[in-house]
Design a protein around this motif. Structure first.
Motif, PDB file in Angstrom:
ATOM      1  N   CYS A 783     -21.519 -13.149 -21.357  1.00  0.00           N
ATOM      2  CA  CYS A 783     -22.114 -14.333 -21.998  1.00  0.00           C
ATOM      3  C   CYS A 783     -21.107 -15.462 -22.200  1.00  0.00           C
ATOM      4  CB  CYS A 783     -22.745 -13.948 -23.341  1.00  0.00           C
ATOM      5  SG  CYS A 783     -24.025 -12.699 -23.153  1.00  0.00           S
ATOM      6  N   LYS A 784     -19.810 -15.155 -22.048  1.00  0.00           N
ATOM      7  CA  LYS A 784     -18.764 -16.182 -22.149  1.00  0.00           C
ATOM      8  C   LYS A 784     -18.970 -17.101 -23.360  1.00  0.00           C
ATOM      9  CE  LYS A 784     -15.913 -16.104 -18.368  1.00  0.00           C
ATOM     10  NZ  LYS A 784     -15.889 -14.727 -18.001  1.00  0.00           N
ATOM     11  N   GLU A 785     -18.986 -18.434 -23.105  1.00  0.00           N
ATOM     12  CA  GLU A 785     -18.996 -19.377 -24.242  1.00  0.00           C
ATOM     13  C   GLU A 785     -20.267 -19.273 -25.090  1.00  0.00           C
ATOM     14  OE1 GLU A 785     -20.562 -21.517 -20.607  1.00  0.00           O
ATOM     15  OE2 GLU A 785     -18.926 -20.129 -21.070  1.00  0.00           O
ATOM     16  N   GLU A 786     -21.364 -18.742 -24.507  1.00  0.00           N
ATOM     17  CA  GLU A 786     -22.601 -18.614 -25.303  1.00  0.00           C
ATOM     18  C   GLU A 786     -22.369 -17.724 -26.522  1.00  0.00           C
ATOM     19  OE1 GLU A 786     -25.154 -20.534 -24.619  1.00  0.00           O
ATOM     20  OE2 GLU A 786     -23.992 -21.199 -22.882  1.00  0.00           O
ATOM     21  N   ALA A 787     -21.474 -16.744 -26.371  1.00  0.00           N
ATOM     22  CA  ALA A 787     -21.209 -15.817 -27.480  1.00  0.00           C
ATOM     23  C   ALA A 787     -20.518 -16.534 -28.640  1.00  0.00           C
ATOM     24  CB  ALA A 787     -20.359 -14.652 -26.978  1.00  0.00           C
ATOM     25  N   PHE A 788     -19.949 -17.718 -28.365  1.00  0.00           N
ATOM     26  CA  PHE A 788     -19.155 -18.395 -29.393  1.00  0.00           C
ATOM     27  C   PHE A 788     -19.774 -19.703 -29.862  1.00  0.00           C
ATOM     28  CE2 PHE A 788     -16.502 -15.644 -26.891  1.00  0.00           C
ATOM     29  CZ  PHE A 788     -15.945 -14.854 -27.884  1.00  0.00           C
ATOM     30  N   LYS A 789     -21.094 -19.853 -29.643  1.00  0.00           N
ATOM     31  CA  LYS A 789     -21.775 -21.069 -30.093  1.00  0.00           C
ATOM     32  C   LYS A 789     -21.716 -21.173 -31.630  1.00  0.00           C
ATOM     33  CE  LYS A 789     -23.695 -23.256 -26.484  1.00  0.00           C
ATOM     34  NZ  LYS A 789     -22.593 -23.302 -25.526  1.00  0.00           N
ATOM     35  N   ASN A 790     -21.736 -20.030 -32.293  1.00  0.00           N
ATOM     36  CA  ASN A 790     -21.617 -20.029 -33.742  1.00  0.00           C
ATOM     37  C   ASN A 790     -20.148 -20.294 -34.101  1.00  0.00           C
ATOM     38  OD1 ASN A 790     -20.959 -18.993 -36.361  1.00  0.00           O
ATOM     39  ND2 ASN A 790     -22.901 -17.891 -36.387  1.00  0.00           N
ATOM     40  N   PRO A 791     -19.884 -21.307 -34.956  1.00  0.00           N
ATOM     41  CA  PRO A 791     -18.495 -21.722 -35.186  1.00  0.00           C
ATOM     42  C   PRO A 791     -17.603 -20.638 -35.809  1.00  0.00           C
ATOM     43  CG  PRO A 791     -20.042 -22.872 -36.656  1.00  0.00           C
ATOM     44  CD  PRO A 791     -20.856 -22.169 -35.634  1.00  0.00           C
ATOM     45  N   HIS A 792     -18.190 -19.653 -36.520  1.00  0.00           N
ATOM     46  CA  HIS A 792     -17.336 -18.633 -37.168  1.00  0.00           C
ATOM     47  C   HIS A 792     -17.000 -17.472 -36.246  1.00  0.00           C
ATOM     48  CE1 HIS A 792     -18.224 -20.744 -40.812  1.00  0.00           C
ATOM     49  NE2 HIS A 792     -19.524 -20.538 -40.659  1.00  0.00           N
ATOM     50  N   ARG A 793     -17.730 -17.392 -35.142  1.00  0.00           N
ATOM     51  CA  ARG A 793     -17.671 -16.172 -34.339  1.00  0.00           C
ATOM     52  C   ARG A 793     -16.274 -15.868 -33.784  1.00  0.00           C
ATOM     53  NH1 ARG A 793     -22.292 -14.987 -32.831  1.00  0.00           N
ATOM     54  NH2 ARG A 793     -22.474 -14.907 -35.067  1.00  0.00           N
ATOM     55  N   LEU A 794     -15.574 -16.917 -33.277  1.00  0.00           N
ATOM     56  CA  LEU A 794     -14.272 -16.706 -32.653  1.00  0.00           C
ATOM     57  C   LEU A 794     -13.299 -16.102 -33.673  1.00  0.00           C
ATOM     58  CD1 LEU A 794     -12.528 -17.058 -30.156  1.00  0.00           C
ATOM     59  CD2 LEU A 794     -11.957 -19.360 -30.931  1.00  0.00           C
ATOM     60  N   LYS A 795     -13.347 -16.642 -34.882  1.00  0.00           N
ATOM     61  CA  LYS A 795     -12.441 -16.160 -35.927  1.00  0.00           C
ATOM     62  C   LYS A 795     -12.772 -14.708 -36.292  1.00  0.00           C
ATOM     63  CE  LYS A 795     -11.162 -17.122 -40.708  1.00  0.00           C
ATOM     64  NZ  LYS A 795     -11.391 -17.992 -41.861  1.00  0.00           N
ATOM     65  N   GLU A 796     -14.075 -14.417 -36.472  1.00  0.00           N
ATOM     66  CA  GLU A 796     -14.477 -13.053 -36.874  1.00  0.00           C
ATOM     67  C   GLU A 796     -13.997 -12.034 -35.847  1.00  0.00           C
ATOM     68  OE1 GLU A 796     -18.709 -13.300 -37.121  1.00  0.00           O
ATOM     69  OE2 GLU A 796     -18.659 -14.521 -38.945  1.00  0.00           O
TER      70      GLU A 796
END
Length: 1084
Positions: A783-796
């Motif tokens: 899913c690449k960048e789609e998985a990180f559309k939510n702004p907190h996701r990368l940090k979590e």
């Protein structure tokens, strides 16, 4: 109404159907009258017949459980008084039991503080000077506490004082029993304020258990659960007492005068402790005492004239389901292997094992082999790299032992080695295959149990041979086909069918010539419906699934529709969880070959699988009561309320809300069915894509419910399926990019990814966490960048990776030898680490940079020379992959450039490592560093080139040489002017074709194509070796099509622009290679 009610209840106990039906109708009528509550109270406390008193208590419990709010306040208050009164005067234990359960349900609604009389009664009775009153008080306390541990929290300190007094009451074993069960029930809810009290109870708890063992072994066995509960919920309570607990459990586990079930309980406590606190066990020097005590259990001979269960003729051969002390002793060693550093374990264990292996006594030799067998999974790396040939030699010698018990253990060990010590163990193919085939040729069919073990070893060994199986195929298939056609023995047929599956996994399309007769046999087995064929049928379905995946699309597709129909017909006619489970795997396999065959059947297939997930079949709640009642449905419509209570009363089924019941056991077949249903739904959703859309939501909801299922295999499969659903939805959106499809994907990711992160943080089972990390990696990869559309996701996700990579396997109670850890803990960290390059390739580099800065020190710390080979290889390999990821994202070059000064020394040190895999990964990393940083690293080129040229002269490992060539190509493609091409390119071309790492052909030939454009003269000079190398790459099925096309274009240019040199180069090649070249030129 009271007498009438008593009469009806008495009539219900008559062995006369007509009487029961009549009484049922009257009871349903009676329940419509609000006076039913006082009447039941009167019967419960006044009837002379204990069975009637018990029935009344149970009816009240159902009424209270479901309709407490509808009972008028006066009736509630009188019920509170009556039930305590009845309890005090009751003499029958079964009725006391039911009354205590009624109290427990009332407390759930009332909370303890709104029922002061109960607290007062509990206080008085548990402290009474009369031993019987104390017992009864503790029984009531136990039932009330077990179902309401939390509301009693304010009373815990007082309760723990009571427990420490009761535990001294050694002459009252029943009181000890209920006291320990209650302690077990509250353990999970105690907080820091109760810690010291809990700790101080442990010594008297051990003494109390010793007394309980003398009085009642089965109660003692149940009470020993307290240790598991203490370990699981609050390890810090028991750490000071670990040595005492271990000594006590060893004493019980090794005492042959005690019952097997009690000894098993004690030994499993030790295994559980090792699983949770292996470092404490090592630090307190308990490894040696444990081994010294369990070895005699492991090597004990059975009583004269008897066999160990696994040596009985009807044993299944895979070492499961033998719950006896010997099995537990082996399990302890297995757990040590999985949770301790191999060096420490082997140092103390091997001398004991060697003594056994050299013994005259066959049971000691068997014990030594069992010990080697169970080490294979947890200490795989250690054995593969240091001990494989000597351990294999021992096992092979045992196969010709004069005693069958020893030979069987040898076969089991060989099966375990074959499963866990790949790929090294397959290199012994030439020695092992003749031994195993010899075994099969001299099969004495009377001893099916022993044959089963031979097949177990053979299957596990063959499964991973790949094309190396080819020379043995004729003999193997002849043996298997003759077993299918000639033997009357169904068990032998089943073994042969299973073996064909293992052969197919290795042979793949080499099996095509044998496919028709195999399919005919399997079809024959799958169309009969007799009961004794059942396990042969499940095995046939399994093998059919393997064939679908391995034999090749062209061969299997024509049969796909028929196979699906076979599966559906079987489950329509036969109700068997094992059979259903195997049909799910078959549908799943077919979906990968020809998804269209499955589409028309998706409604039927998904319905069956979702029912399997919903079903509570095979789950038995441990509710102690003579009659137990099923809770049907909870709709409170007043007309049929009384009727429902009566129906529930009459249903003789256990309560099945598994999340409400403290203890329950689950039959394996139903667990396996749930696990396979999750796996299959995930794969089918992914394979059938848009066709699965109508079923995606209902499937997702049902699978999501399984995420906290009690059995870890089901949880792992559920998380895997949730990941597959995300990938399936992503695929559907890619193929049909509507806004609705995009929103559905984002919604799914918003539920699934937080769920994954939470599970990695809280899940106790390492295997589940590994499964979740692997699935999360796959979702991010797809899913690449789609998985990180939510702004907190990368940090979590970055933080959960960081915390997993740097966690220490044993709960952090010491740090002095952090370089040594259990192999599986290292593996868990690797699964987490694999996510880092995936994150790097999914978001703009500048967004990821702060998290990468956080993660890199952890990775670099594992590259130290004191770390294990596995750690060093993981560290430099991951760094290389991160650099490779940065090439493909915006801002990647800048971020890579800023990191280069930190990474260069680590990678250069890795190039000089003694282990070829570490060297290989470091060379790869340096090449990627050059490519990712572009012009930024030009100043480091002279140093890198000198390191590489030095290596090219010394390196002997073929894969490393391949990667050296690729790394040089990456440097050339990044900064062609910074490389002395005259020296480098001829040296590089001389090492072609690549021998091991064929993926790197892409890098090499892209580079040569670029050079041909930039400096054609240089390439033309080297035409002969380049053309020779090309002839090995063109038409090679292990090289991707894109590379083949690049290369074919280059060759075509040679042929057109430099035809004389090209012809000269071609004619010097063998005929076969000339032909490949001409095919490639004419095709492109």
């Amino acid at each position: 109404m009271t007498e009438e009610l008593e009469r009806i209840l008495l009539q219900l106990t008559q062995p006369d159907n007509a009487a029961i039906q009549q009484a049922t109708a009257q009871l349903k009528q009676a329940f419509k009258d609000p006076a039913i509550i006082p009447a039941l109270c009167a019967v419960m406390s006044g009837s002379q017949n204990p069975q009637i008193r018990q029935s009344a208590a149970v009816m009240l419990r159902l009424r209270v459980k479901k309709h407490w709010k509808k009972i008028i306040p006066n009736d509630r208050e009188s019920l509170k008084a009556v039930v305590l009164q009845a309890f005090m005067q009751e003499t029958e234990h079964t009725v006391q039991h039911s009354l205590s359960q009624l109290c427990a349900v009332m407390v759930k609604h009332e909370t303890p503080d709104r029922w002061p009389a109960l607290l007062q009664f509990l206080n008085q009775s548990t402290k009474s000077s009369n031993p019987h009153e104390r017992q009864v008080g503790l029984l009531l306390l136990n039932k009330v506490m077990e179902s309401n541990p939390e509301p009693f929290k304010p009373h815990y300190c007082q309760l723990l004082q009571l427990f420490s007094t009761v535990l001294q009451d050694h002459n009252n074993p029943t009181a000890l029993y209920y006291c320990i069960l209650t302690l077990t029930a509250i353990t999970a809810y105690t907080g820091s304020e109760e810690m010291n009290q809990m700790r101080s109870i442990i010594p008297s708890l051990i003494v109390a258990l010793k007394h309980l063992i003398k009085a009642d072994q089965s109660q003692a066995s149940e009470a020993m659960e307290v240790f598991n509960e203490l370990m699981e919920s609050e390890v810090s309570i028991i750490v000071p007492h670990v040595a005492e607990i271990v000594r006590f459990c060893l004493e019980v586990g090794s005492d042959t005068t005690l019952s097997d079930s009690l000894r098993v309980k004690a030994l499993s406590c030790i295994a559980f402790l090792i699983k949770l606190k292996s470092k404490t066990v090592l630090k307190q020097k308990l490894l040696n005492p444990i081994l010294q005590t369990i070895f005699p259990v492991l090597i004990a001979a059975p009583p004269p004239g008897e066999h160990d269960p696994e040596d009985e003729e009807d044993d299944s051969g895979d070492g499961t389901d033998n719950d006896n002390p010997k099995h537990c002793a082996a399990q302890i060693i297995d757990t040590m292997a999985l949770h301790m550093p191999p060096e420490k374990l082997f140092q103390q264990l091997m001398p004991l094992a060697k003594t056994c292996l050299a013994s005259e006594n066959p049971y000691e030799r068997k014990g030594g082999l069992m010990c080697l067998a169970v080490l294979a999974e947890g200490c795989a790396d250690h054995i593969r790299t240091k001990l494989l040939s000597s351990m294999l030699q021992t096992v092979c010698q045992s196969l010709s032992d004069s005693n069958q018990v020893v030979r069987s253990a040898g076969l089991f060990a060989l099966g375990q080695f074959s499963e866990h010590l790949q790929p090294e163990v397959s290199k012994y193919c030439a020695e092992l295959m003749p031994l195993l085939l010899g075994y099969l040729s001299s099969l004495n069919q009377a001893k099916v149990g022993h044959v089963t073990k031979a097949f177990y070893a053979l299957e596990n060994f063959m499964e991973n041979l790949g094309a190396d199986i080819e020379p043995y195929l004729p003999t193997l298939m002849e043996t298997m086909l003759s077993a299918l056609n000639n033997t009357e023995n169904l068990k032998i047929k089943e073994l042969a069918v299973s073996a064909i599956g293992a052969i197919a996994n290795a042979a793949k399309e080499l099996l095509v010539p044998y496919f028709p007769p195999v399919i005919e046999s399997l079809k024959g087995f799958l169309t009969t419906t007799t009961e004794e064929m059942r396990s042969l049928q499940t095995q046939s379905l399994d093998t059919l699934s393997v064939l679908a995946r391995t034999i090749g699309k062209d061969v299997f597709s024509p049969l796909a529709a028929e196979c699906v129909q076979l599966g559906l017909n079987l489950t329509d006619t036969i109700d068997d969880p094992d059979l259903r489970r195997c049909t799910y795997s078959l549908y799943s396999a077919v979906s990968t070959v020809s998804p269209d065959c499955l589409t028309p059947h998706l409604p039927a297939i998904t319905t069956v699988m979702l029912l399997a997930l919903k079903s509570n079949e095979g789950i038995t709640a441990h509710i102690e009561e003579d009659k137990t009642f099923v809770l049907l449905d909870d709709d409170d419509d007043d007309d049929n309320e009384g009727q429902k209570d009566v129906d529930e009363f009459l249903e003789d089924e256990p309560e099945t809300d598994i999340h409400d019941v403290a203890g329950f056991s689950v039959e394996n077949a139903y667990i396996d069915e749930k696990e396979d249903a999750c796996d299959a739904l995930g794969e089918i959703a992914f394979s059938t894509g848009a066709a699965f859309q109508p079923f995606l939501e209902s499937s997702f909801q049902q699978v999501y419910e399984m995420r906290d299922f009690p059995h870890e295999d089901v949880r792992r499969a559920a998380f895997g399926a949730m990941g597959q659903f995300c990938r399936a939805q992503h695929q559907v959106w890619k193929e049909n990019p509507t806004e609705a499809n995009h929103q559905a994907l984002l919604k799914l990711l918003d539920v699934v990814l937080p769920c994954f992160v939470e599970t990695v943080r809280t899940e106790h089972e390492r295997q589940v966490v590994m499964g979740v990390l692997e699935t999360m990696n796959n979702v991010i990869k797809s899913c690449k960048e789609e998985a990180f559309k939510n702004p907190h996701r990368l940090k979590e996700i970055s933080h959960v990776i960081r915390d997993t990579v740097c966690q220490d396997g044993g709960g952090g109670d010491e740090a002095e030898d952090e370089d040594q850890q259990a192999e599986y803990d290292a593996m868990l960290q690797e699964f987490a680490g694999e996510g880092i390059p995936l994150l790097a390739s999914s978001v703009p580099a500048d967004n990821f940079a702060p998290f990468l800065n956080d993660l890199l020190p952890l990775l670099m710390s594992k590259a130290k020379s004191t770390c294990t080979v596995a750690d060093r290889s993981f560290s430099v390999g991951t760094i290389g992959e991160i650099l490779q990821s940065l090439m493909s994202v915006s801002g990647g070059q800048g971020v890579a450039g800023r990191l280069s000064n930190r990474l260069l020394p680590v990678l250069v040190a890795g190039v000089r490592d003694s282990d070829p895999e570490v060297r290989n990964n470091s060379v790869f990393g340096l090449g990627c560093l050059a490519q990712a940083t572009g012009p930024i690293c030009v100043s480091d080129y002279p140093m890198m080139l000198s390191v590489f040229s030095n290596m090219l002269t010394k390196e002997s490992d073929l894969r490393v040489i391949d990667n050296l060539c690729a790394a040089l190509c990456r440097m050339i493609m990044s900064n062609v002017d910074a490389v002395p091409l005259e020296q480098v390119v001829p040296a590089l071309v001389a090492r072609l074709p690549l021998k091991e790492d064929l993926e790197e052909n892409k890098t090499v030939f892209n580079c040569l194509a670029m050079l041909y454009t930039n400096t054609p003269a240089l390439v033309v000079q080297l035409m002969k070796p380049i053309v020779a190398a090309s002839s090995h790459v063109l038409g090679n099925k292990n090289v991707d099509e894109e590379t083949q096309t690049t290369l074919a274009m280059l060759i075509k240019q040679f042929a057109q622009q430099h035809s004389a040199d090209f012809q000269k180069a071609v004619t010097s090649l063998p005929g076969e290679q000339q032909a490949k070249l001409s095919v490639a030129i004419s095709a492109s």
